[in-house]
Design a protein around this motif. Structure first.
Motif, PDB file in Angstrom:
ATOM      1  N   ASP A 229       0.833  -1.205   0.000  1.00  0.00           N
ATOM      2  CA  ASP A 229       0.000   0.000   0.000  1.00  0.00           C
ATOM      3  C   ASP A 229       0.867   1.253   0.000  1.00  0.00           C
ATOM      4  O   ASP A 229       1.542   1.563   0.984  1.00  0.00           O
ATOM      5  CB  ASP A 229      -0.909  -0.023   1.235  1.00  0.00           C
ATOM      6  CG  ASP A 229      -1.896   1.136   1.254  1.00  0.00           C
ATOM      7  OD1 ASP A 229      -1.936   1.889   0.271  1.00  0.00           O
ATOM      8  OD2 ASP A 229      -2.631   1.262   2.248  1.00  0.00           O
ATOM      9  N   SER A 236      -7.212   1.973  -1.323  1.00  0.00           N
ATOM     10  CA  SER A 236      -6.860   0.960  -0.327  1.00  0.00           C
ATOM     11  C   SER A 236      -8.105   0.324   0.293  1.00  0.00           C
ATOM     12  O   SER A 236      -8.130  -0.880   0.551  1.00  0.00           O
ATOM     13  CB  SER A 236      -5.980   1.577   0.766  1.00  0.00           C
ATOM     14  OG  SER A 236      -4.707   1.890   0.236  1.00  0.00           O
ATOM     15  N   LEU A 251       2.327  -1.555   4.833  1.00  0.00           N
ATOM     16  CA  LEU A 251       1.926  -0.155   4.920  1.00  0.00           C
ATOM     17  C   LEU A 251       3.145   0.721   4.623  1.00  0.00           C
ATOM     18  O   LEU A 251       3.845   1.180   5.520  1.00  0.00           O
ATOM     19  CB  LEU A 251       1.369   0.132   6.314  1.00  0.00           C
ATOM     20  CG  LEU A 251       0.594   1.427   6.505  1.00  0.00           C
ATOM     21  CD1 LEU A 251      -0.641   1.452   5.621  1.00  0.00           C
ATOM     22  CD2 LEU A 251       0.196   1.580   7.960  1.00  0.00           C
ATOM     23  N   GLN A 254       1.017   6.536   2.369  1.00  0.00           N
ATOM     24  CA  GLN A 254      -0.389   6.913   2.256  1.00  0.00           C
ATOM     25  C   GLN A 254      -0.462   8.262   1.549  1.00  0.00           C
ATOM     26  O   GLN A 254      -0.992   9.238   2.075  1.00  0.00           O
ATOM     27  CB  GLN A 254      -1.031   7.001   3.646  1.00  0.00           C
ATOM     28  CG  GLN A 254      -0.964   5.718   4.466  1.00  0.00           C
ATOM     29  CD  GLN A 254      -2.024   4.714   4.054  1.00  0.00           C
ATOM     30  OE1 GLN A 254      -3.163   4.775   4.459  1.00  0.00           O
ATOM     31  NE2 GLN A 254      -1.620   3.772   3.199  1.00  0.00           N
ATOM     32  N   PRO A 265      -0.478   5.827  10.842  1.00  0.00           N
ATOM     33  CA  PRO A 265      -1.272   5.642   9.629  1.00  0.00           C
ATOM     34  C   PRO A 265      -2.706   6.130   9.814  1.00  0.00           C
ATOM     35  O   PRO A 265      -3.255   6.024  10.909  1.00  0.00           O
ATOM     36  CB  PRO A 265      -1.241   4.129   9.425  1.00  0.00           C
ATOM     37  CG  PRO A 265      -1.009   3.554  10.781  1.00  0.00           C
ATOM     38  CD  PRO A 265      -0.172   4.537  11.519  1.00  0.00           C
ATOM     39  N   ARG A 283      -1.925  -4.936   9.508  1.00  0.00           N
ATOM     40  CA  ARG A 283      -1.694  -3.589   8.944  1.00  0.00           C
ATOM     41  C   ARG A 283      -0.871  -2.815   9.964  1.00  0.00           C
ATOM     42  O   ARG A 283      -1.374  -2.087  10.793  1.00  0.00           O
ATOM     43  CB  ARG A 283      -3.025  -2.884   8.666  1.00  0.00           C
ATOM     44  CG  ARG A 283      -2.897  -1.479   8.034  1.00  0.00           C
ATOM     45  CD  ARG A 283      -4.285  -0.870   7.826  1.00  0.00           C
ATOM     46  NE  ARG A 283      -4.249   0.428   7.157  1.00  0.00           N
ATOM     47  CZ  ARG A 283      -4.403   1.610   7.767  1.00  0.00           C
ATOM     48  NH1 ARG A 283      -4.581   1.644   9.096  1.00  0.00           N
ATOM     49  NH2 ARG A 283      -4.373   2.734   7.075  1.00  0.00           N
ATOM     50  N   ARG A 285       2.474  -0.304  10.905  1.00  0.00           N
ATOM     51  CA  ARG A 285       3.358   0.737  10.389  1.00  0.00           C
ATOM     52  C   ARG A 285       4.724   0.133  10.053  1.00  0.00           C
ATOM     53  O   ARG A 285       5.280  -0.638  10.828  1.00  0.00           O
ATOM     54  CB  ARG A 285       3.506   1.841  11.428  1.00  0.00           C
ATOM     55  CG  ARG A 285       4.301   3.030  10.935  1.00  0.00           C
ATOM     56  CD  ARG A 285       4.222   4.161  11.922  1.00  0.00           C
ATOM     57  NE  ARG A 285       4.895   5.340  11.405  1.00  0.00           N
ATOM     58  CZ  ARG A 285       4.856   6.530  11.977  1.00  0.00           C
ATOM     59  NH1 ARG A 285       4.162   6.686  13.076  1.00  0.00           N
ATOM     60  NH2 ARG A 285       5.485   7.558  11.455  1.00  0.00           N
TER      61      ARG A 285
END
Length: 314
Positions: A229, A236, A251, A254, A265, A283, A285
């Motif tokens: 991502d 997402s 991750l 973003q 995040p 998910r 960091r």
């Protein structure tokens, strides 16, 4: 010539950066190089998404210092030594640093510089800021540390921001590490074509055209096992809704959220967060600087793939 972060234009956490946030000036540097220092000529500078955070007084990260108003901007850079009073650096050496000042010439502390070996990247020095630098390390270590990719496990990987510096490498590395299917998401037909024809992706989706959710279902009939991502936001959310039980989100970034005042995040919408928890989707960091003990071996792996033609770079 030096490039400064400009105090005249207010940006704010929710602002979009503009050229007027910076200014270019002509200046002079010291005539003499002190013991332990080198005078360098700048060859390459890396402009990266994380720099948006450095335009805020509070960067949101304890490892990122804000650029100071009317001071020289800095980041990843490469240069050539023109004069040296450092025991390990000589005139003509190529060197790099994460805190390279944005100026055409500079006098730097030699202890803070890393000497480069151009042969490792077939003479393409800029690769040390990209495929064989922090960008490539982010892709490789992200996949190895957070992706749980296993050879022969028949995993499908989806990469958002797939035509970017990191995303285009991540898709290729996902394949090299064992993914059986790699699908990219990008913003133009040309980018999608490059991903499939040059980078070896199985398929690519232009998110600005058509129904992304429907295309994902068609291209990933077995669901998504690994999601690299880079963008966050609606893209997402769409990918996460099609991820499998016990799957993994790497991750990395973003970027769709960087001009907004949100934590990192960014929190997921309630319905997507519910899917994430019910399907036990990781998910976490990811910060490449936490894995610098693996930097040397990882860079050598990236260089080997580049030399063998297994890792394509544009």
């Amino acid at each position: 010539l030096i490039y400064l972060f400009n105090s005249n234009i207010t940006l704010g956490k929710n602002g979009v950066p503009v050229a007027e946030n910076f200014r270019l000036e002509q200046s002079t540097i010291a005539d003499t190089v002190q013991a332990g220092q080198v005078r360098v000529k700048t060859l390459y500078l890396s402009v990266d998404p994380y720099m948006r955070c450095r335009m805020n007084e509070d960067t949101g990260s304890d490892y990122l210092q804000p650029w100071q108003l009317s001071e020289v901007a800095d980041g990843g850079g490469i240069g050539v030594v023109e004069e040296s009073k450092h025991h390990n650096l000589a005139k003509g050496d190529f060197v790099t640093s994460f805190t390279w000042p944005w100026q055409t010439e500079a006098i730097l502390d030699g202890d803070l510089l890393q000497k480069l070996v151009p042969q490792l990247v077939n003479g393409r020095l800029s690769y040390f800021l990209g495929a064989a630098g922090i960008t490539g390390l982010t892709a490789l270590l992200g996949i190895r540390e957070k992706g749980h990719v296993a050879m022969g496990a028949n995993q499908t990987m989806v990469v958002s921001g797939a035509a970017g510096a990191c995303g285009s490498l991540a898709g290729q590395i996902g394949r090299l590490e064992g993914c059986s299917r790699v699908v990219g998401i990008a913003g133009t037909d040309e980018k999608c074509s490059i991903l499939v024809q040059e980078m070896g992706f199985d398929a690519a989706i232009n998110y600005k055209k058509g129904d992304v959710a429907r295309q994902l279902r068609e291209l990933c009939p077995g669901g998504v096992d690994v999601y690299f991502d880079n963008v966050g936001g609606d893209i997402s959310d769409t990918v996460i809704s099609q991820m499998n039980q016990n799957s993994h989100i790497i991750l990395c970034g973003q970027i769709s959220q960087y001009n907004k005042d949100v934590p990192y995040p960014p929190p997921l919408p309630p319905d997507i967060e519910k899917i994430q928890k019910e399907r036990n989707i990781t998910r976490e960091r990811f910060l490449v600087l936490n894995y610098m003990d693996k930097q040397e071996a990882s860079v050598l792996q990236l260089c080997q793939w580049i030399q063998e033609g297994k890792l394509k770079v544009r």
